[in-house]
Write a protein that holds these residues in place. Sequence first.
Motif, mmCIF file in Angstrom:
data_model
loop_
_atom_site.group_PDB
_atom_site.id
_atom_site.type_symbol
_atom_site.label_atom_id
_atom_site.label_comp_id
_atom_site.label_asym_id
_atom_site.label_seq_id
_atom_site.Cartn_x
_atom_site.Cartn_y
_atom_site.Cartn_z
ATOM 1 N N ARG B 15 0.835 -1.209 0.000
ATOM 2 C CA ARG B 15 0.000 0.000 0.000
ATOM 3 C C ARG B 15 0.864 1.252 0.000
ATOM 4 O O ARG B 15 1.859 1.333 0.726
ATOM 5 C CB ARG B 15 -0.894 -0.032 1.234
ATOM 6 C CG ARG B 15 -2.021 0.967 1.243
ATOM 7 C CD ARG B 15 -2.966 0.708 2.382
ATOM 8 N NE ARG B 15 -2.281 0.471 3.648
ATOM 9 C CZ ARG B 15 -2.883 0.141 4.777
ATOM 10 N NH1 ARG B 15 -4.179 -0.037 4.794
ATOM 11 N NH2 ARG B 15 -2.195 -0.041 5.882
ATOM 12 N N GLN B 36 -9.963 -2.735 -15.507
ATOM 13 C CA GLN B 36 -9.667 -3.336 -14.213
ATOM 14 C C GLN B 36 -10.719 -4.401 -13.925
ATOM 15 O O GLN B 36 -11.923 -4.127 -14.023
ATOM 16 C CB GLN B 36 -9.715 -2.276 -13.097
ATOM 17 C CG GLN B 36 -9.406 -2.824 -11.713
ATOM 18 C CD GLN B 36 -9.827 -1.874 -10.602
ATOM 19 O OE1 GLN B 36 -11.016 -1.614 -10.407
ATOM 20 N NE2 GLN B 36 -8.850 -1.354 -9.861
ATOM 21 N N PHE B 60 -12.481 6.430 -12.611
ATOM 22 C CA PHE B 60 -11.278 6.123 -11.835
ATOM 23 C C PHE B 60 -10.593 7.420 -11.450
ATOM 24 O O PHE B 60 -10.588 8.381 -12.212
ATOM 25 C CB PHE B 60 -10.328 5.231 -12.642
ATOM 26 C CG PHE B 60 -10.741 3.785 -12.650
ATOM 27 C CD1 PHE B 60 -11.724 3.336 -13.517
ATOM 28 C CD2 PHE B 60 -10.151 2.882 -11.785
ATOM 29 C CE1 PHE B 60 -12.119 2.005 -13.505
ATOM 30 C CE2 PHE B 60 -10.529 1.546 -11.774
ATOM 31 C CZ PHE B 60 -11.518 1.108 -12.637
ATOM 32 N N PHE B 64 -4.736 7.048 -11.306
ATOM 33 C CA PHE B 64 -4.624 6.118 -12.435
ATOM 34 C C PHE B 64 -4.305 6.966 -13.675
ATOM 35 O O PHE B 64 -5.117 7.824 -14.081
ATOM 36 C CB PHE B 64 -5.923 5.352 -12.672
ATOM 37 C CG PHE B 64 -6.197 4.260 -11.668
ATOM 38 C CD1 PHE B 64 -6.669 4.561 -10.402
ATOM 39 C CD2 PHE B 64 -5.977 2.936 -11.999
ATOM 40 C CE1 PHE B 64 -6.915 3.558 -9.471
ATOM 41 C CE2 PHE B 64 -6.234 1.917 -11.076
ATOM 42 C CZ PHE B 64 -6.694 2.239 -9.814
ATOM 43 N N VAL B 78 -0.225 3.518 -11.670
ATOM 44 C CA VAL B 78 -1.106 3.735 -10.529
ATOM 45 C C VAL B 78 -0.251 4.211 -9.360
ATOM 46 O O VAL B 78 0.708 3.530 -8.961
ATOM 47 C CB VAL B 78 -1.867 2.461 -10.124
ATOM 48 C CG1 VAL B 78 -2.893 2.783 -9.039
ATOM 49 C CG2 VAL B 78 -2.559 1.829 -11.328
ATOM 50 N N LEU B 81 -0.878 3.261 -4.170
ATOM 51 C CA LEU B 81 -1.689 2.052 -4.248
ATOM 52 C C LEU B 81 -2.515 1.831 -2.986
ATOM 53 O O LEU B 81 -2.047 2.043 -1.856
ATOM 54 C CB LEU B 81 -0.793 0.842 -4.488
ATOM 55 C CG LEU B 81 -0.285 0.675 -5.926
ATOM 56 C CD1 LEU B 81 0.834 -0.336 -5.973
ATOM 57 C CD2 LEU B 81 -1.423 0.281 -6.858
ATOM 58 N N GLU B 82 -3.739 1.379 -3.210
ATOM 59 C CA GLU B 82 -4.649 1.012 -2.132
ATOM 60 C C GLU B 82 -4.964 -0.481 -2.237
ATOM 61 O O GLU B 82 -4.803 -1.080 -3.298
ATOM 62 C CB GLU B 82 -5.934 1.834 -2.235
ATOM 63 C CG GLU B 82 -5.703 3.333 -2.148
ATOM 64 C CD GLU B 82 -6.971 4.137 -2.327
ATOM 65 O OE1 GLU B 82 -8.050 3.525 -2.516
ATOM 66 O OE2 GLU B 82 -6.894 5.384 -2.273
ATOM 67 N N ASP B 84 -7.715 -1.952 -2.416
ATOM 68 C CA ASP B 84 -8.767 -2.213 -3.404
ATOM 69 C C ASP B 84 -8.273 -2.159 -4.845
ATOM 70 O O ASP B 84 -9.031 -2.475 -5.765
ATOM 71 C CB ASP B 84 -9.926 -1.213 -3.229
ATOM 72 C CG ASP B 84 -10.762 -1.529 -2.006
ATOM 73 O OD1 ASP B 84 -11.579 -0.682 -1.606
ATOM 74 O OD2 ASP B 84 -10.591 -2.630 -1.448
ATOM 75 N N ASP B 85 -7.024 -1.752 -5.032
ATOM 76 C CA ASP B 85 -6.460 -1.766 -6.392
ATOM 77 C C ASP B 85 -6.046 -3.175 -6.799
ATOM 78 O O ASP B 85 -5.688 -3.402 -7.963
ATOM 79 C CB ASP B 85 -5.253 -0.828 -6.478
ATOM 80 C CG ASP B 85 -5.624 0.622 -6.260
ATOM 81 O OD1 ASP B 85 -4.753 1.392 -5.811
ATOM 82 O OD2 ASP B 85 -6.790 0.987 -6.529
ATOM 83 N N TYR B 89 -5.529 -6.514 -14.378
ATOM 84 C CA TYR B 89 -5.568 -5.353 -15.268
ATOM 85 C C TYR B 89 -5.399 -5.842 -16.700
ATOM 86 O O TYR B 89 -4.393 -6.463 -17.048
ATOM 87 C CB TYR B 89 -4.498 -4.341 -14.882
ATOM 88 C CG TYR B 89 -4.847 -3.647 -13.597
ATOM 89 C CD1 TYR B 89 -4.531 -4.217 -12.368
ATOM 90 C CD2 TYR B 89 -5.552 -2.443 -13.604
ATOM 91 C CE1 TYR B 89 -4.898 -3.601 -11.185
ATOM 92 C CE2 TYR B 89 -5.919 -1.817 -12.421
ATOM 93 C CZ TYR B 89 -5.592 -2.410 -11.219
ATOM 94 O OH TYR B 89 -5.970 -1.799 -10.044
#
Lengths: 112, 112
Positions: B15, B36, B60, B64, B78, B81-82, B84-85, B89
């Motif tokens: 993250r 995604q 988004f 991104f 990206v 980053l989180e 949920d990413d 892809y």
Amino acid sequence: AQSVTQLDSQVPVFEEAPVELRCNYSSSVSVYLFWYVQYPNQGLQLLLKYLSGSTLVKGINGFEAEFNKSQTSFHLRKPSVHISDTAEYFCAVNNAGNMLTFGGGTRLMVKP
Amino acid sequence: ETGVTQSPTHLIKTRGQQVTLRCSSQSGHNTVSWYQQALGQGPQFIFQYYREEENGRGNFPPRFSGLQFPNYSSELNVNALELDDSALYLCASSLDRVEKLFFGSGTQLSVL
């Protein structure tokens, strides 16, 4: 805005039986409609598409789909499935923009 | 047959880090789209590039971002980053028209 609903998240079926995967869409304008297949650990492969003309569309691997404008549906069918058809199937819509909107997918599980 | 190649195939990040995913379009294709696909869901449109210019964007955030190069290869970046990413892809290329999209096999990104 357009949206796509795939009514069944999973469809189990025995080998050589017929199958129908359901897809409904919402859009205020004319659309292009697609079905894609995704095998494990792979990208998307186009099965068939409806752009205009005949409402019955034939694709690869024996699949076909029928565009029904009044019911806003584009259901995918195959008269006799094989084990190798086990995969995730995605319905998608494009309304002359530059993006596809996908449904949530239907997992077809073919059992021997 | 698709000719669309993506690298790397798998990637693990933590993250807050930044990541760059790469896509080599099918020969002759001038349009590239990125999608995604979260686990158990259909692909969602991120953005599209046509002849090196962004040509449409989905819902988004700005972290991104993308690039398309003169040889029509492409990058998806990206930032920050989180968790949920975490997703697959997918890159897809085409010659002008969305109804002839060819997808790569995707990059599986895991954010820990």
